[in-house]
Write a protein that holds these residues in place. Structure first.
Motif, PDB file in Angstrom:
ATOM      1  N   LEU A 180     -15.713  -9.218 -10.313  1.00  0.00           N
ATOM      2  CA  LEU A 180     -14.851 -10.246  -9.724  1.00  0.00           C
ATOM      3  C   LEU A 180     -14.665 -11.475 -10.606  1.00  0.00           C
ATOM      4  O   LEU A 180     -13.530 -11.878 -10.890  1.00  0.00           O
ATOM      5  N   ASP A 181     -15.773 -12.066 -11.086  1.00  0.00           N
ATOM      6  CA  ASP A 181     -15.619 -13.312 -11.839  1.00  0.00           C
ATOM      7  C   ASP A 181     -14.954 -13.079 -13.194  1.00  0.00           C
ATOM      8  O   ASP A 181     -14.498 -14.017 -13.834  1.00  0.00           O
ATOM      9  N   LYS A 182     -14.905 -11.835 -13.614  1.00  0.00           N
ATOM     10  CA  LYS A 182     -14.292 -11.524 -14.903  1.00  0.00           C
ATOM     11  C   LYS A 182     -12.794 -11.273 -14.767  1.00  0.00           C
ATOM     12  O   LYS A 182     -12.002 -11.741 -15.574  1.00  0.00           O
ATOM     13  N   ILE A 183     -12.396 -10.478 -13.749  1.00  0.00           N
ATOM     14  CA  ILE A 183     -11.004 -10.010 -13.702  1.00  0.00           C
ATOM     15  C   ILE A 183     -10.225 -10.569 -12.519  1.00  0.00           C
ATOM     16  O   ILE A 183      -9.008 -10.413 -12.460  1.00  0.00           O
ATOM     17  N   GLY A 184     -10.885 -11.211 -11.553  1.00  0.00           N
ATOM     18  CA  GLY A 184     -10.158 -11.797 -10.437  1.00  0.00           C
ATOM     19  C   GLY A 184      -9.953 -10.837  -9.281  1.00  0.00           C
ATOM     20  O   GLY A 184     -10.055  -9.611  -9.430  1.00  0.00           O
ATOM     21  N   ILE A 185      -9.637 -11.421  -8.141  1.00  0.00           N
ATOM     22  CA  ILE A 185      -9.583 -10.649  -6.894  1.00  0.00           C
ATOM     23  C   ILE A 185      -8.504  -9.572  -6.906  1.00  0.00           C
ATOM     24  O   ILE A 185      -8.711  -8.460  -6.422  1.00  0.00           O
ATOM     25  N   GLU A 186      -7.340  -9.885  -7.520  1.00  0.00           N
ATOM     26  CA  GLU A 186      -6.247  -8.909  -7.486  1.00  0.00           C
ATOM     27  C   GLU A 186      -6.618  -7.631  -8.223  1.00  0.00           C
ATOM     28  O   GLU A 186      -6.375  -6.527  -7.756  1.00  0.00           O
ATOM     29  N   LYS A 187      -7.215  -7.815  -9.395  1.00  0.00           N
ATOM     30  CA  LYS A 187      -7.617  -6.641 -10.195  1.00  0.00           C
ATOM     31  C   LYS A 187      -8.725  -5.860  -9.490  1.00  0.00           C
ATOM     32  O   LYS A 187      -8.780  -4.631  -9.579  1.00  0.00           O
ATOM     33  N   GLU A 245      -7.072  -3.750  -7.022  1.00  0.00           N
ATOM     34  CA  GLU A 245      -6.455  -2.584  -7.691  1.00  0.00           C
ATOM     35  C   GLU A 245      -7.492  -1.507  -7.975  1.00  0.00           C
ATOM     36  O   GLU A 245      -7.260  -0.320  -7.753  1.00  0.00           O
ATOM     37  N   GLU A 246      -8.637  -1.987  -8.490  1.00  0.00           N
ATOM     38  CA  GLU A 246      -9.675  -1.019  -8.846  1.00  0.00           C
ATOM     39  C   GLU A 246     -10.205  -0.295  -7.615  1.00  0.00           C
ATOM     40  O   GLU A 246     -10.438   0.914  -7.637  1.00  0.00           O
ATOM     41  N   LEU A 247     -10.355  -1.034  -6.505  1.00  0.00           N
ATOM     42  CA  LEU A 247     -10.823  -0.414  -5.265  1.00  0.00           C
ATOM     43  C   LEU A 247      -9.844   0.656  -4.814  1.00  0.00           C
ATOM     44  O   LEU A 247     -10.233   1.728  -4.349  1.00  0.00           O
ATOM     45  N   GLN A 248      -8.564   0.337  -4.991  1.00  0.00           N
ATOM     46  CA  GLN A 248      -7.529   1.295  -4.616  1.00  0.00           C
ATOM     47  C   GLN A 248      -7.660   2.572  -5.444  1.00  0.00           C
ATOM     48  O   GLN A 248      -7.620   3.687  -4.919  1.00  0.00           O
ATOM     49  N   GLN A 249      -7.845   2.372  -6.758  1.00  0.00           N
ATOM     50  CA  GLN A 249      -8.015   3.530  -7.646  1.00  0.00           C
ATOM     51  C   GLN A 249      -9.247   4.337  -7.278  1.00  0.00           C
ATOM     52  O   GLN A 249      -9.325   5.532  -7.544  1.00  0.00           O
ATOM     53  N   ARG A 250     -10.215   3.659  -6.677  1.00  0.00           N
ATOM     54  CA  ARG A 250     -11.440   4.347  -6.305  1.00  0.00           C
ATOM     55  C   ARG A 250     -11.340   4.871  -4.865  1.00  0.00           C
ATOM     56  O   ARG A 250     -12.359   5.061  -4.184  1.00  0.00           O
ATOM     57  N   ASN A 251     -10.099   5.061  -4.419  1.00  0.00           N
ATOM     58  CA  ASN A 251      -9.829   5.739  -3.152  1.00  0.00           C
ATOM     59  C   ASN A 251     -10.281   4.992  -1.907  1.00  0.00           C
ATOM     60  O   ASN A 251     -10.706   5.612  -0.929  1.00  0.00           O
ATOM     61  N   LEU A 252     -10.200   3.672  -1.942  1.00  0.00           N
ATOM     62  CA  LEU A 252     -10.425   2.938  -0.703  1.00  0.00           C
ATOM     63  C   LEU A 252      -9.063   2.578  -0.116  1.00  0.00           C
ATOM     64  O   LEU A 252      -8.131   2.246  -0.854  1.00  0.00           O
ATOM     65  N   ASN A 253      -8.945   2.671   1.218  1.00  0.00           N
ATOM     66  CA  ASN A 253      -7.644   2.418   1.822  1.00  0.00           C
ATOM     67  C   ASN A 253      -7.452   0.932   2.117  1.00  0.00           C
ATOM     68  O   ASN A 253      -8.361   0.120   1.946  1.00  0.00           O
ATOM     69  N   ALA A 254      -6.248   0.594   2.566  1.00  0.00           N
ATOM     70  CA  ALA A 254      -5.863  -0.812   2.732  1.00  0.00           C
ATOM     71  C   ALA A 254      -6.786  -1.550   3.696  1.00  0.00           C
ATOM     72  O   ALA A 254      -7.178  -2.691   3.438  1.00  0.00           O
ATOM     73  N   ASP A 255      -7.154  -0.907   4.816  1.00  0.00           N
ATOM     74  CA  ASP A 255      -8.033  -1.561   5.786  1.00  0.00           C
ATOM     75  C   ASP A 255      -9.382  -1.883   5.169  1.00  0.00           C
ATOM     76  O   ASP A 255      -9.933  -2.972   5.361  1.00  0.00           O
ATOM     77  N   GLN A 256      -9.894  -0.914   4.437  1.00  0.00           N
ATOM     78  CA  GLN A 256     -11.209  -1.103   3.816  1.00  0.00           C
ATOM     79  C   GLN A 256     -11.151  -2.232   2.790  1.00  0.00           C
ATOM     80  O   GLN A 256     -12.056  -3.070   2.711  1.00  0.00           O
ATOM     81  N   ILE A 257     -10.067  -2.255   2.012  1.00  0.00           N
ATOM     82  CA  ILE A 257      -9.923  -3.304   1.005  1.00  0.00           C
ATOM     83  C   ILE A 257      -9.826  -4.674   1.674  1.00  0.00           C
ATOM     84  O   ILE A 257     -10.378  -5.655   1.181  1.00  0.00           O
ATOM     85  N   THR A 258      -9.178  -4.730   2.817  1.00  0.00           N
ATOM     86  CA  THR A 258      -9.086  -5.998   3.552  1.00  0.00           C
ATOM     87  C   THR A 258     -10.465  -6.495   3.963  1.00  0.00           C
ATOM     88  O   THR A 258     -10.777  -7.684   3.838  1.00  0.00           O
ATOM     89  N   ILE A 259     -11.297  -5.565   4.438  1.00  0.00           N
ATOM     90  CA  ILE A 259     -12.666  -5.944   4.819  1.00  0.00           C
ATOM     91  C   ILE A 259     -13.416  -6.501   3.612  1.00  0.00           C
ATOM     92  O   ILE A 259     -14.073  -7.538   3.684  1.00  0.00           O
ATOM     93  N   ILE A 260     -13.278  -5.803   2.483  1.00  0.00           N
ATOM     94  CA  ILE A 260     -13.994  -6.244   1.269  1.00  0.00           C
ATOM     95  C   ILE A 260     -13.494  -7.610   0.819  1.00  0.00           C
ATOM     96  O   ILE A 260     -14.274  -8.478   0.426  1.00  0.00           O
ATOM     97  N   GLU A 261     -12.194  -7.792   0.918  1.00  0.00           N
ATOM     98  CA  GLU A 261     -11.634  -9.075   0.505  1.00  0.00           C
ATOM     99  C   GLU A 261     -12.186 -10.199   1.384  1.00  0.00           C
ATOM    100  O   GLU A 261     -12.527 -11.277   0.896  1.00  0.00           O
ATOM    101  N   LYS A 262     -12.261  -9.921   2.677  1.00  0.00           N
ATOM    102  CA  LYS A 262     -12.809 -10.901   3.600  1.00  0.00           C
ATOM    103  C   LYS A 262     -14.239 -11.255   3.211  1.00  0.00           C
ATOM    104  O   LYS A 262     -14.630 -12.422   3.204  1.00  0.00           O
ATOM    105  N   TYR A 263     -14.979 -10.223   2.847  1.00  0.00           N
ATOM    106  CA  TYR A 263     -16.372 -10.408   2.424  1.00  0.00           C
ATOM    107  C   TYR A 263     -16.435 -11.257   1.153  1.00  0.00           C
ATOM    108  O   TYR A 263     -17.217 -12.202   1.049  1.00  0.00           O
ATOM    109  N   LEU A 264     -15.585 -10.927   0.196  1.00  0.00           N
ATOM    110  CA  LEU A 264     -15.625 -11.645  -1.081  1.00  0.00           C
ATOM    111  C   LEU A 264     -15.167 -13.095  -0.933  1.00  0.00           C
ATOM    112  O   LEU A 264     -15.520 -13.946  -1.743  1.00  0.00           O
ATOM    113  N   ASN A 265     -14.397 -13.371   0.092  1.00  0.00           N
ATOM    114  CA  ASN A 265     -13.882 -14.723   0.282  1.00  0.00           C
ATOM    115  C   ASN A 265     -14.841 -15.644   1.021  1.00  0.00           C
ATOM    116  O   ASN A 265     -14.506 -16.791   1.291  1.00  0.00           O
TER     117      ASN A 265
END
Length: 455
Positions: free
Chosen positions: A214-221, A224-244
């Motif tokens: 995160l601190d290297k590439i930023g939240i957007e990247k 993207e990487e989570l998406q490539q690693r087969n996580l769906n939109a809902d899951q990514i939203t949860i992770i984003e909430k956690y990271l925020n």
RNA sequence: GUAGUCGUAGCUCAGUUGGUUAGAGCAUCAGAUUGUGAUUCUGAGGGUCGGGGGUUCGAGCCCCCUCGAUUACCCCA
């Protein structure tokens, strides 16, 4: 013979560098000893199967393997060829390589504990300062041979160990003058809870690898990487909430509780953080939910020490709790927690911030000038007397121009020149010259020791 | 493992669109100076231009391969 060289990513250390490194190493060692840790050393090489599979696929690739001796022996040749075929397929083969250079200090330590657990007194606290080797591509601050300094406690689940290790970080960095370091902690249990929220524990590795950046590439990247690693939109939203999650340590814990409080592992992780954070109030711990750490054997609290932000060197230490490291060697039930210091990076930090003390570069105290055959033999005797009294000194190796002998003394930073020529020999005295000031004074030879000591 | 940049004297570096015998500063060594460091002056040594191949009448310079350094990615301390 081609030009002499050393293997890629390795280094020679000259005297001044060795002294500075030893300063760091002995500081760390003294603090480890102060906290009751005992030294351990393990071989440079381990059996390959001790190391393989312990560091993940990437790690296996980075282990330096040692080719077996005697593979050209006729009776081994078929085995060797079969082994080579396996290696070409990307596997490893003990027919070709039975041994490898150690990759870190933790796995050899786990092996040692597994071999000796019946004899050890638990909790067993050991520290270990040794070189390790990685077949990585070298770059700034990264080498193929480097020194690790580890301290681990095994055989105890008490969180007091974590508190103690956090204090060791604080003590070492304070002693070295690195006051602006950051010490971040998180709990692997919280990350496990997060992965459970995101559909399953099997997602843990993908999530940790992505959010670690995160601190290297930023939240957007990261998304993207989570998406490539087969996580769906809902899951990514949860992770984003956690990271925020932001705020003070207390606020972070409160917010995390609302996310994971009803998941068992999550609640445990939060309780762990809370405990360590409260018991280590004296040092500036920082709860950092984005801290993940690559190594998969961590199960509880994880640490990362970062260099002061102004030097841009990043991590200078890390560690964490592992519940069952020795089960890799069929000895289950020995939990542990450990930390590590990155000496090479600490060196760079201290160099950049000019934190090394001036007086590290001690050398020869006095140089006896060589004033001729009989004079130098006489001086040699005087020199041995001085040495026996603990004063480091040397005699210039041959009779030559005075200027050259001065130049030698100057280059070696030798503070005093002692001149005993035929005149001084006759009069039983000697000339002592302070190079920095140019002052010189005659002393009786039997007063020479005191004269040097008083300077 | 992938990609970028760079390799000229011990060190730092010049070297023109490809053109005579590849230069400078610093350092080293010797002398001026056989009991006092500096400065100065004089002189000397030191290079298969990272290595190999190619293009060319001609390569330090252009092309390919290779080795090394370095930076980023992957991963990690």
């Amino acid at each position: 013979m081609s030009k002499p060289s050393i293997p890629q990513g390795t280094r020679d250390f000259s005297a001044d560098v060795v002294r500075k490194r030893n300063y760091i190493l002995s500081t760390i060692k003294n603090v480890f000893e102060l906290y009751g840790f005992q030294p351990l050393e393990t071989p440079a090489m381990e059996n390959l199967n001790t190391l393989m599979g312990k560091y993940g696929e990437e790690g296996d690739r980075l282990i330096f393997k040692i080719i077996n001796n005697g593979i050209n022996d006729p009776k081994n040749i078929d085995k060797a060829k079969a082994g080579f075929e396996k290696v070409l397929e990307g596997k490893s083969s003990t027919d070709l390589t039975e041994r490898a250079l150690k990759y870190d200090l933790t796995i050899p330590f786990a092996r040692y504990v597994a071999m000796n657990h019946a004899q050890l007194t638990f909790p067993f606290k050991r520290y270990q300062i040794q070189p390790v080797w990685r077949a990585d591509r070298p770059q700034k601050g990264r080498y193929r041979e480097f020194t690790q300094c580890d301290a681990d406690v095994v055989g105890s689940t008490s969180l007091l160990n974590e508190v103690e290790l956090a204090n060791i970080y604080h003590e070492v960095f304070t002693r070295l003058g690195i006051t602006n370091y950051e010490l971040r902690i998180n709990s692997r249990k919280i990350l496990t809870a997060l992965s459970e929220l995101c559909g399953g524990a099997d997602k843990l590795t993908d999530i940790t690898i992505a959010i670690d950046k995160l601190d290297k590439i930023g939240i957007e990247k990261v998304k993207e990487e989570l998406q490539q690693r087969n996580l769906n939109a809902d899951q990514i939203t949860i992770i984003e909430k956690y990271l925020n999650i932001t705020g003070t340590n207390e606020e972070k814990l409160t917010k995390a509780r609302s996310l994971f409080g009803n998941i068992e592992t999550g609640a445990k992780g939060i309780a762990e953080l809370e405990y360590v954070f409260h018991q280590a109030k004296n040092i500036k711990l920082q709860i950092d939910f984005t801290l993940a750490r690559g190594l998969n054997y961590y199960t509880g609290i994880i640490f990362e020490a970062k260099a002061p932000a102004e030097v841009q060197i990043g991590s200078i230490g890390g560690g964490g709790r592992y519940d069952d490291l020795t089960s890799l060697f069929d000895v289950p039930g020995i939990p542990g927690v450990g930390i590590s210091f990155g000496v090479d990076r600490i060196y760079d930090v201290m160099e950049e911030l000019k934190l090394f003390p001036e007086n590290l570069q001690v050398s020869t105290k006095a140089l006896f000038f060589n004033m001729g055959e009989t004079e130098s033999l006489f001086a040699f005797g005087i020199m041995q007397q001085l040495r026996s009294k603990g004063i480091a000194c040397e005699l210039y190796h041959e009779f030559t121009k005075i200027g050259k002998q001065f130049t030698y003394a100057e280059k070696k930073n030798i503070p005093y020149a002692i001149i005993i020529g035929s005149k001084e020999m006759e009069e039983k005295n000697c000339m002592v010259k302070t190079l920095a000031t140019g002052e010189q004074k005659v002393f009786a030879i039997d007063q020479l020791h005191e004269a040097i000591m008083n300077k």
